[in-house]
Scaffold this motif. Structure first.
Motif, PDB file in Angstrom:
ATOM      1  N   GLY A 252       0.726  -1.145   0.040  1.00 32.86           N
ATOM      2  CA  GLY A 252      -0.143  -0.064  -0.029  1.00 32.86           C
ATOM      3  C   GLY A 252       0.807   1.283   0.012  1.00 32.86           C
ATOM      4  N   GLY A 253       2.086   1.005   0.145  1.00 29.87           N
ATOM      5  CA  GLY A 253       2.936   2.207   0.049  1.00 29.87           C
ATOM      6  C   GLY A 253       3.743   2.502  -1.278  1.00 29.87           C
ATOM      7  N   ILE A 254       4.746   3.375  -1.385  1.00 30.27           N
ATOM      8  CA  ILE A 254       5.661   3.589  -2.601  1.00 30.27           C
ATOM      9  C   ILE A 254       6.938   2.822  -2.527  1.00 30.27           C
ATOM     10  CG2 ILE A 254       7.018   5.269  -3.756  1.00 30.27           C
ATOM     11  CD1 ILE A 254       5.176   7.410  -2.278  1.00 30.27           C
ATOM     12  N   ASN A 255       6.932   1.942  -3.541  1.00 29.49           N
ATOM     13  CA  ASN A 255       8.121   1.082  -3.855  1.00 29.49           C
ATOM     14  C   ASN A 255       8.883   1.327  -4.993  1.00 29.49           C
ATOM     15  OD1 ASN A 255       7.513  -1.121  -1.577  1.00 29.49           O
ATOM     16  ND2 ASN A 255       5.780  -1.049  -2.581  1.00 29.49           N
ATOM     17  N   ARG A 256       9.841   1.895  -5.055  1.00 32.90           N
ATOM     18  CA  ARG A 256      10.593   2.413  -6.218  1.00 32.90           C
ATOM     19  C   ARG A 256      12.193   2.306  -6.256  1.00 32.90           C
ATOM     20  NH1 ARG A 256       8.445   7.259  -9.861  1.00 32.90           N
ATOM     21  NH2 ARG A 256       6.585   6.230  -9.290  1.00 32.90           N
ATOM     22  N   VAL A 257      12.789   1.989  -7.252  1.00 33.07           N
ATOM     23  CA  VAL A 257      14.074   1.851  -7.710  1.00 33.07           C
ATOM     24  C   VAL A 257      14.416   3.140  -8.273  1.00 33.07           C
ATOM     25  CG1 VAL A 257      16.099   0.898  -8.796  1.00 33.07           C
ATOM     26  CG2 VAL A 257      14.252  -0.578  -7.825  1.00 33.07           C
ATOM     27  N   ILE A 258      15.494   3.914  -7.920  1.00 33.41           N
ATOM     28  CA  ILE A 258      15.648   5.220  -8.391  1.00 33.41           C
ATOM     29  C   ILE A 258      17.022   4.830  -9.100  1.00 33.41           C
ATOM     30  CG2 ILE A 258      16.237   7.498  -8.107  1.00 33.41           C
ATOM     31  CD1 ILE A 258      14.013   7.613  -5.705  1.00 33.41           C
ATOM     32  N   LEU A 259      17.464   4.910 -10.232  1.00 32.11           N
ATOM     33  CA  LEU A 259      18.443   4.645 -10.888  1.00 32.11           C
ATOM     34  C   LEU A 259      19.211   5.879 -11.423  1.00 32.11           C
ATOM     35  CD1 LEU A 259      20.633   2.654 -12.714  1.00 32.11           C
ATOM     36  CD2 LEU A 259      18.891   3.025 -14.483  1.00 32.11           C
ATOM     37  N   ALA A 260      20.575   5.995 -10.867  1.00 35.41           N
ATOM     38  CA  ALA A 260      21.249   7.337 -11.174  1.00 35.41           C
ATOM     39  C   ALA A 260      22.660   6.903 -12.124  1.00 35.41           C
ATOM     40  CB  ALA A 260      21.789   8.204  -9.874  1.00 35.41           C
ATOM     41  N   THR A 261      22.509   7.187 -13.207  1.00 34.68           N
ATOM     42  CA  THR A 261      23.652   6.840 -14.093  1.00 34.68           C
ATOM     43  C   THR A 261      23.946   7.722 -15.437  1.00 34.68           C
ATOM     44  OG1 THR A 261      24.547   4.866 -15.612  1.00 34.68           O
ATOM     45  CG2 THR A 261      22.140   5.034 -15.370  1.00 34.68           C
ATOM     46  N   ASP A 262      24.822   7.388 -16.298  1.00 38.95           N
ATOM     47  CA  ASP A 262      25.112   8.163 -17.229  1.00 38.95           C
ATOM     48  C   ASP A 262      24.565   7.115 -18.531  1.00 38.95           C
ATOM     49  OD1 ASP A 262      27.143   6.327 -17.736  1.00 38.95           O
ATOM     50  OD2 ASP A 262      28.702   7.663 -17.976  1.00 38.95           O
ATOM     51  N   GLY A 263      24.142   5.876 -18.041  1.00 45.05           N
ATOM     52  CA  GLY A 263      23.298   5.141 -18.974  1.00 45.05           C
ATOM     53  C   GLY A 263      24.712   4.075 -19.705  1.00 45.05           C
ATOM     54  N   ASP A 264      25.805   4.141 -19.580  1.00 53.69           N
ATOM     55  CA  ASP A 264      26.782   3.573 -20.482  1.00 53.69           C
ATOM     56  C   ASP A 264      26.942   2.258 -20.076  1.00 53.69           C
ATOM     57  OD1 ASP A 264      28.885   3.378 -22.141  1.00 53.69           O
ATOM     58  OD2 ASP A 264      30.169   4.107 -20.805  1.00 53.69           O
ATOM     59  N   PHE A 265      25.926   1.302 -20.330  1.00 60.53           N
ATOM     60  CA  PHE A 265      25.974  -0.060 -20.050  1.00 60.53           C
ATOM     61  C   PHE A 265      26.772  -0.593 -21.081  1.00 60.53           C
ATOM     62  CE2 PHE A 265      22.703   0.978 -17.428  1.00 60.53           C
ATOM     63  CZ  PHE A 265      21.805   0.062 -17.072  1.00 60.53           C
ATOM     64  N   ASN A 266      28.014  -1.275 -20.616  1.00 58.19           N
ATOM     65  CA  ASN A 266      28.944  -1.912 -21.513  1.00 58.19           C
ATOM     66  C   ASN A 266      29.311  -3.287 -21.216  1.00 58.19           C
ATOM     67  OD1 ASN A 266      31.001  -1.257 -19.752  1.00 58.19           O
ATOM     68  ND2 ASN A 266      31.198   0.777 -20.601  1.00 58.19           N
ATOM     69  N   VAL A 267      29.105  -3.589 -20.114  1.00 62.15           N
ATOM     70  CA  VAL A 267      28.985  -5.131 -19.720  1.00 62.15           C
ATOM     71  C   VAL A 267      27.945  -5.574 -18.931  1.00 62.15           C
ATOM     72  CG1 VAL A 267      30.375  -6.486 -18.172  1.00 62.15           C
ATOM     73  CG2 VAL A 267      31.564  -4.407 -19.148  1.00 62.15           C
ATOM     74  N   GLY A 268      27.703  -6.969 -19.086  1.00 63.11           N
ATOM     75  CA  GLY A 268      26.620  -7.636 -18.657  1.00 63.11           C
ATOM     76  C   GLY A 268      25.288  -7.575 -19.502  1.00 63.11           C
ATOM     77  N   MET A 269      24.059  -7.089 -18.787  1.00 65.34           N
ATOM     78  CA  MET A 269      22.784  -7.345 -19.558  1.00 65.34           C
ATOM     79  C   MET A 269      22.751  -5.791 -20.384  1.00 65.34           C
ATOM     80  SD  MET A 269      18.785  -7.168 -18.084  1.00 65.34           S
ATOM     81  CE  MET A 269      19.297  -8.557 -17.025  1.00 65.34           C
ATOM     82  N   THR A 270      23.359  -6.004 -21.776  1.00 66.63           N
ATOM     83  CA  THR A 270      23.390  -4.832 -22.480  1.00 66.63           C
ATOM     84  C   THR A 270      22.034  -4.808 -23.380  1.00 66.63           C
ATOM     85  OG1 THR A 270      24.469  -6.132 -24.115  1.00 66.63           O
ATOM     86  CG2 THR A 270      25.799  -4.591 -22.626  1.00 66.63           C
ATOM     87  N   ASP A 271      21.174  -5.848 -23.594  1.00 63.79           N
ATOM     88  CA  ASP A 271      20.083  -5.911 -24.569  1.00 63.79           C
ATOM     89  C   ASP A 271      19.153  -4.966 -23.974  1.00 63.79           C
ATOM     90  OD1 ASP A 271      17.477  -7.576 -25.490  1.00 63.79           O
ATOM     91  OD2 ASP A 271      18.737  -7.071 -27.105  1.00 63.79           O
ATOM     92  N   GLN A 272      18.563  -3.938 -24.470  1.00 64.75           N
ATOM     93  CA  GLN A 272      17.448  -3.169 -23.823  1.00 64.75           C
ATOM     94  C   GLN A 272      16.239  -3.924 -23.507  1.00 64.75           C
ATOM     95  OE1 GLN A 272      17.467   0.940 -24.836  1.00 64.75           O
ATOM     96  NE2 GLN A 272      15.236   1.200 -24.217  1.00 64.75           N
ATOM     97  N   LYS A 273      15.906  -4.718 -24.714  1.00 67.61           N
ATOM     98  CA  LYS A 273      14.480  -5.629 -24.703  1.00 67.61           C
ATOM     99  C   LYS A 273      14.740  -6.447 -23.500  1.00 67.61           C
ATOM    100  CE  LYS A 273      10.563  -7.205 -26.037  1.00 67.61           C
ATOM    101  NZ  LYS A 273      10.403  -8.254 -25.028  1.00 67.61           N
ATOM    102  N   GLN A 274      15.819  -7.309 -22.908  1.00 68.04           N
ATOM    103  CA  GLN A 274      15.876  -7.923 -21.849  1.00 68.04           C
ATOM    104  C   GLN A 274      15.838  -7.056 -20.511  1.00 68.04           C
ATOM    105  OE1 GLN A 274      19.767  -9.823 -21.910  1.00 68.04           O
ATOM    106  NE2 GLN A 274      19.118 -11.232 -19.884  1.00 68.04           N
TER     107      GLN A 274
END
Length: 525
Positions: A252-274
């Motif tokens: 019943g409350g607020i549950n949120r992830v707040i992502l802070a980044t430049d968005g430079d994903f270059n290792v790991g899960m790089t596929d945006q659809k995934q």
């Protein structure tokens, strides 16, 4: 993934075909585009950072004939990232790439004089008004404005927040991780005893820096310890952040992830659809996502906007400590507390009154007509106190439009409609309550008399139109005719308030002939 790639005139100007193979021209100041070979993700990752700034392709909305396409449907957008990103370019003396300019986000950066809803049975009010178009005497502007009900600080439900912080090597710049730390410290100062914050970081690997805490000082101490280094494994970090949010779920409350980044994903899960599939799965369990973009050169604006949309959150670009305070302090309730979800707008134009129209902005929010009544189709959410503005430019029947006359009679569709002549448009909105699964409907007719009675925009409407015109000028809109920067400045007038005054300064910067192209290039997804 195939992308379109833009570079400044100082390099070979190239554009890669998008996923649908479509080409098309593009220019932004010195930017040009033409066919070019395709690069793999590995080749892109090896490019220098200044070549990796990425934006979703954002071509200007086409003109529609009412007789052929009488209905326009789109999802609302409360993001404001494009405005502060445009400000970043202009204050650095650079012309923003056209794909970086999302007109609706510039318009919605500002607040307008819309009334509060009468009660909370309807979470937002709906306002419509009409004015003459300052850049075209033959057209009119229809403005649709929504305003959500306000929520006091002490009325906000308990919040379970997970700060997901990129501490990779690309964040080791003054306008990245140090600014992230300032921004999150602002949010920590707004914690109440019933709220909790966890901090997850990711670089070469992901880890928990702080378990759930309600102590602002403890949170800020953990933030102070953050430092940058390593490559980026953002997908792994998001998975850990969602697991942490689930462990501290506030029913019943607020549950949120707040992502802070430049968005430079270059290792790991790089596929945006995934990534989007992961985010949608968690969204459906009640955990939403806000993305905060930082820095320049390798900003992945396309990814940040896309995953925030999938996460039923919002995307903001933080270019200064003041913007951090605006987003995470002044607008905190709007950022965190959803009052209506899957909000869609549909406008049906009366072909007896309107021959042509176009929607300014919302290009990447367009929906099919049948999506409007389909409750399974995701759309934008509105938070407490949020405002949404949409502006249509329309051609009243009998006045000169943009589209030429067709030669063959069978191609010249004439309206056989005989009813409803007292209306030129019918506005419909659908929304769901935060915990609802069935949408509710709001309907508003717009009187045809407003077309003939319309005067030139004044006051609040004039400022909204000036911001729309500013955005379209930056995008090179060919339908603005001879309207120029002086005309824009005159229309905006002398507005009150810091942000509106700042807007006039940005207009002056944009008019300056000394602007240069943004560094080296920007890819178009």
């Amino acid at each position: 993934m195939r992308v379109r790639f833009l570079v400044s005139a100082g390099l070979a100007a190239v554009v890669l075909a998008g996923c649908n193979g479509a080409g098309g021209s593009y220019s932004s100041g010195p930017y040009q585009s033409e066919a070019s070979p395709q690069f793999s993700e590995a080749e892109i990752a090896a490019m220098p950072p200044q070549l990796r700034e990425r934006y979703k392709a954002n071509d200007i909305s086409p003109v529609r004939r009412t007789a052929e396409v009488p209905v326009s449907t789109f999802a609302v957008d409360v993001d404001t990232a494009a405005y502060s990103n445009v400000r970043r370019f202009l204050t650095q003396g650079q012309t923003p790439p056209r794909d970086a300019v999302r007109s609706e986000e510039l318009i919605n950066y500002f607040r307008y004089d819309y009334p509060l809803p009468g009660d909370r049975n309807a979470p937002f009010s709906v306002t419509t008004d009409v004015a003459r178009t300052p850049w075209n005497p033959d057209t009119r502007l229809l403005r649709i404005g929504l305003r959500g009900y306000d929520l006091n600080y002490d009325q906000r439900p308990a919040a379970n927040l997970v700060f997901l912080v990129d501490v990779s090597g690309s964040m080791d710049e003054p306008n990245k991780l140090p600014l992230v730390k300032q921004a999150l410290a602002v949010l920590a100062d707004n914690l109440r005893p019933q709220d909790c914050v966890s901090i997850v970081v990711y670089a070469g690997a992901a880890g928990i820096v702080l378990d759930a805490s309600s102590d602002p000082n403890e949170v800020k101490d953990a933030i102070d310890q953050l430092s940058a280094g390593g490559s980026t494994a953002g997908g792994e970090g998001i998975e850990l952040a969602y697991a942490t949010a689930r462990a501290n779920m506030r029913q019943g409350g607020i549950n949120r992830v707040i992502l802070a980044t430049d968005g430079d994903f270059n290792v790991g899960m790089t596929d945006q659809k995934q990534l989007e599939d992961l985010i949608e799965k968690n969204r459906d369990t009640g955990i939403t996502l806000t993305t905060l973009g930082f820095g320049e050169g390798n900003l992945n604006d396309a990814m940040m906007e896309g995953i925030a949309d999938k996460g039923n959150g919002n995307y903001a670009y933080i270019d200064s400590a003041m913007e951090a305070r605006k987003v995470l302090d002044e607008e905190l309730s709007s950022t965190l507390f959803t009052i209506a979800k899957d909000v869609k707008v549909q406008v049906e134009f009366n072909p007896d009154q309107v021959s042509e129209y176009r929607l300014i902005g919302y290009e990447n929010r367009a929906l099919k007509e049948e999506d409007f009544a389909n409750d399974r189709v995701d759309a934008g959410d509105i938070g407490a106190g949020h405002q949404v503005t949409a502006i249509y430019e329309i051609v009243p029947k009998g006045t000169r439009g943009w589209l030429g006359e067709r030669r063959y009679a069978a191609n010249r569709q004439e309206s056989a409609f005989a009813g409803g002549s007292g209306e030129f448009a019918f506005v419909k909105l659908r929304y769901k309550l935060p915990n609802g699964e069935t949408s509710r409907l709001i309907e508003r007719p717009v009187a045809a008399s407003l077309l003939s009675q319309a005067g030139y925009p004044t006051g609040d409407m004039a400022f909204a139109v000036s911001v729309a015109g500013f955005a379209q000028m930056l995008r090179g809109d060919p339908l603005l005719n001879s309207w120029n920067w002086n005309d824009l400045r005159s229309l905006a007038g002398n507005p009150q308030g810091y942000y509106r005054q700042e807007f006039l300064k940005l207009v002056d910067m944009a008019e300056s002939g000394s602007l240069r192209a943004a560094p080296e290039g920007a890819r178009r997804d």
